[in-house]
Design a protein around this motif. Sequence first.
Motif, PDB file in Angstrom:
ATOM      1  N   GLY A  46      -7.110 -12.646   7.358  1.00 58.52           N
ATOM      2  CA  GLY A  46      -7.958 -12.478   6.196  1.00 58.52           C
ATOM      3  C   GLY A  46      -8.006 -13.750   5.378  1.00 58.52           C
ATOM      4  O   GLY A  46      -7.766 -14.854   5.854  1.00 58.52           O
ATOM      5  N   VAL A  47      -8.317 -13.597   4.080  1.00 57.98           N
ATOM      6  CA  VAL A  47      -8.324 -14.713   3.142  1.00 57.98           C
ATOM      7  C   VAL A  47      -6.955 -14.792   2.482  1.00 57.98           C
ATOM      8  O   VAL A  47      -6.473 -13.810   1.917  1.00 57.98           O
ATOM      9  CB  VAL A  47      -9.430 -14.537   2.090  1.00 57.98           C
ATOM     10  N   GLN A  48      -6.326 -15.974   2.547  1.00 57.58           N
ATOM     11  CA  GLN A  48      -4.951 -16.162   2.086  1.00 57.58           C
ATOM     12  C   GLN A  48      -4.929 -17.260   1.036  1.00 57.58           C
ATOM     13  O   GLN A  48      -5.312 -18.396   1.312  1.00 57.58           O
ATOM     14  CB  GLN A  48      -4.075 -16.536   3.284  1.00 57.58           C
ATOM     15  N   ILE A  49      -4.467 -16.917  -0.156  1.00 57.48           N
ATOM     16  CA  ILE A  49      -4.565 -17.818  -1.306  1.00 57.48           C
ATOM     17  C   ILE A  49      -3.215 -17.899  -2.006  1.00 57.48           C
ATOM     18  O   ILE A  49      -2.620 -16.868  -2.329  1.00 57.48           O
ATOM     19  CB  ILE A  49      -5.621 -17.306  -2.308  1.00 57.48           C
ATOM     20  N   GLY A  50      -2.738 -19.120  -2.264  1.00 54.54           N
ATOM     21  CA  GLY A  50      -1.468 -19.289  -2.959  1.00 54.54           C
ATOM     22  C   GLY A  50      -1.484 -20.488  -3.880  1.00 54.54           C
ATOM     23  O   GLY A  50      -2.153 -21.489  -3.615  1.00 54.54           O
ATOM     24  N   GLY A  51      -0.732 -20.404  -4.971  1.00 57.87           N
ATOM     25  CA  GLY A  51      -0.651 -21.515  -5.906  1.00 57.87           C
ATOM     26  C   GLY A  51      -0.076 -22.767  -5.275  1.00 57.87           C
ATOM     27  O   GLY A  51      -0.481 -23.887  -5.603  1.00 57.87           O
ATOM     28  N   ILE A  52       0.887 -22.612  -4.368  1.00 56.31           N
ATOM     29  CA  ILE A  52       1.460 -23.753  -3.644  1.00 56.31           C
ATOM     30  C   ILE A  52       0.826 -23.870  -2.262  1.00 56.31           C
ATOM     31  O   ILE A  52       0.351 -24.937  -1.880  1.00 56.31           O
ATOM     32  CB  ILE A  52       2.989 -23.622  -3.520  1.00 56.31           C
ATOM     33  N   MET A  53       0.792 -22.783  -1.489  1.00 53.12           N
ATOM     34  CA  MET A  53       0.200 -22.825  -0.150  1.00 53.12           C
ATOM     35  C   MET A  53      -0.487 -21.502   0.155  1.00 53.12           C
ATOM     36  O   MET A  53      -0.039 -20.438  -0.272  1.00 53.12           O
ATOM     37  CB  MET A  53       1.268 -23.123   0.905  1.00 53.12           C
ATOM     38  N   GLY A  54      -1.581 -21.596   0.904  1.00 54.14           N
ATOM     39  CA  GLY A  54      -2.262 -20.375   1.301  1.00 54.14           C
ATOM     40  C   GLY A  54      -1.439 -19.585   2.299  1.00 54.14           C
ATOM     41  O   GLY A  54      -1.255 -18.379   2.155  1.00 54.14           O
ATOM     42  N   ARG A  55      -0.949 -20.279   3.328  1.00 58.20           N
ATOM     43  CA  ARG A  55      -0.155 -19.619   4.365  1.00 58.20           C
ATOM     44  C   ARG A  55       0.947 -20.553   4.839  1.00 58.20           C
ATOM     45  O   ARG A  55       0.705 -21.728   5.118  1.00 58.20           O
ATOM     46  CB  ARG A  55      -1.043 -19.238   5.559  1.00 58.20           C
ATOM     47  N   CYS A  56       2.158 -20.037   4.955  1.00 54.20           N
ATOM     48  CA  CYS A  56       3.279 -20.728   5.587  1.00 54.20           C
ATOM     49  C   CYS A  56       3.582 -19.988   6.878  1.00 54.20           C
ATOM     50  O   CYS A  56       3.861 -18.783   6.849  1.00 54.20           O
ATOM     51  CB  CYS A  56       4.503 -20.731   4.668  1.00 54.20           C
ATOM     52  N   GLN A  57       3.557 -20.716   8.017  1.00 53.70           N
ATOM     53  CA  GLN A  57       3.719 -20.036   9.297  1.00 53.70           C
ATOM     54  C   GLN A  57       4.416 -20.916  10.322  1.00 53.70           C
ATOM     55  O   GLN A  57       4.084 -22.085  10.492  1.00 53.70           O
ATOM     56  CB  GLN A  57       2.354 -19.619   9.860  1.00 53.70           C
ATOM     57  N   GLY A  92      -4.811 -23.304  -0.848  1.00 53.59           N
ATOM     58  CA  GLY A  92      -3.583 -23.486  -1.607  1.00 53.59           C
ATOM     59  C   GLY A  92      -3.645 -24.668  -2.555  1.00 53.59           C
ATOM     60  O   GLY A  92      -4.350 -25.652  -2.298  1.00 53.59           O
ATOM     61  N   GLY A  93      -2.889 -24.593  -3.651  1.00 55.12           N
ATOM     62  CA  GLY A  93      -2.872 -25.669  -4.632  1.00 55.12           C
ATOM     63  C   GLY A  93      -2.301 -26.963  -4.082  1.00 55.12           C
ATOM     64  O   GLY A  93      -2.815 -28.054  -4.367  1.00 55.12           O
ATOM     65  N   ILE A  94      -1.220 -26.887  -3.307  1.00 53.01           N
ATOM     66  CA  ILE A  94      -0.638 -28.071  -2.663  1.00 53.01           C
ATOM     67  C   ILE A  94      -1.193 -28.238  -1.255  1.00 53.01           C
ATOM     68  O   ILE A  94      -1.717 -29.294  -0.898  1.00 53.01           O
ATOM     69  CB  ILE A  94       0.902 -27.979  -2.620  1.00 53.01           C
ATOM     70  N   VAL A  95      -1.089 -27.195  -0.436  1.00 55.20           N
ATOM     71  CA  VAL A  95      -1.540 -27.259   0.959  1.00 55.20           C
ATOM     72  C   VAL A  95      -2.174 -25.920   1.339  1.00 55.20           C
ATOM     73  O   VAL A  95      -1.661 -24.855   0.985  1.00 55.20           O
ATOM     74  CB  VAL A  95      -0.363 -27.619   1.902  1.00 55.20           C
ATOM     75  N   GLY A  96      -3.277 -26.000   2.058  1.00 59.74           N
ATOM     76  CA  GLY A  96      -3.903 -24.772   2.507  1.00 59.74           C
ATOM     77  C   GLY A  96      -3.075 -24.048   3.550  1.00 59.74           C
ATOM     78  O   GLY A  96      -2.816 -22.850   3.443  1.00 59.74           O
TER      79      GLY A  96
END
Length: 397
Positions: free
Chosen positions: A255-266, A214-218
Amino acid sequence: QLNGEGASLETCVSEGQIVLSNSSASGKAALAGLAVQVDAGAKLINCSNRATIKATSSLKGLTALSQGGCVAIMNGSMDNVVNYGDVIVESGSGLSSYLLVGGVMAEGLSGTLKGIVNAGKVDVARYSSLANGNRIGGVIGKNKFTSLDHTMISNTSESEVDYTITGEVTNPAVGGLLGMTETPQTTLSSLINNGALNVTVSASGVIKEDAKFGGIVGYFYSGTASHLKCEDCKNLGDITISGKLTSSSKSMEKGVQIGGIMGRCQITGSTDDVLAEITSCSNLGDITLDNADGSLYTFVGGINGVHSVMKTQLSDCENTGNIVINGGLSGTVFMGGITGSVYRAANSNSIYSNCTNAGRIALYDASSTNEVAAGGIIGNASGIKDKAMTLRVENCS
């Protein structure tokens, strides 16, 4: 080590190289430019690191490594501390468990932060299978501070994060600012990532399962009943994933999780009142998967790759970055202008509202066995057993 009340290091500069290369080392190790550990009550003030901090390929036998540009383990106070040096982990550095790496600090556990900046590169190459994963951040590798904002941590456009996979890895979390947060009641406010995030999977590399970028946090995470909040955060850096994305896992959530702000929020709690709010966040960076190949689940979103929380409230977020996959992915791909996939969201107050996507969403050279779900706002939405999804999407475009 700055140990205890009254201990301080002020107006200091570290230069040259600090290298960990003992091939006979065992157990846990820590490496940093200014102080390996800052304990509660200790202070680091008006200091900078200009040294290269390196763990070499000759390093074998360690169970864990914490490596930071300025500090490895943080429990005290830091004020006006800057890292200019490169933080490097060479391929072949032997580890059997955790690798925690940050441009400024590896582990942010407690204390106070003000004016913490990373202006150096973080360059990590991994080859070994790590059951507990890698936590790699442009500023902090693994974060337990319950509140972070732009007056506390920031980076520059020179603070690129490069992560190269040359063997089999499990459960990595890599972010432009933070690798992972894992504290209940965490709030991220007005954070801005200026640096690029580059992930390369070599010909011999394998993502076994569960990768977050993720751009801010993975990985924005809590394992208990809690309230996670991310507000007014912005990613300006491009995210590029290159190479084969292959996994032995058949789990949709690994899987592979990709986001401009965060990869995964959980939040793993299953009660309906656990809440994650993402408000007024924006992604301006392009997200590109180049030469993408493989057969696992892939989730890509302008704001987050995967959102897995019982009560979901995401509002006033915007993506203007392009999301492009080039290559022969043969698995399942979920692509969304805001979120790749929403999971759970069983609370009746779960809502996406006033979100916009102006970025291009494209998949080129897809395999004939590809399963693709792409949406301007959300790529996929899935409930859980015995709890129907009640997610609403309002005033989004």
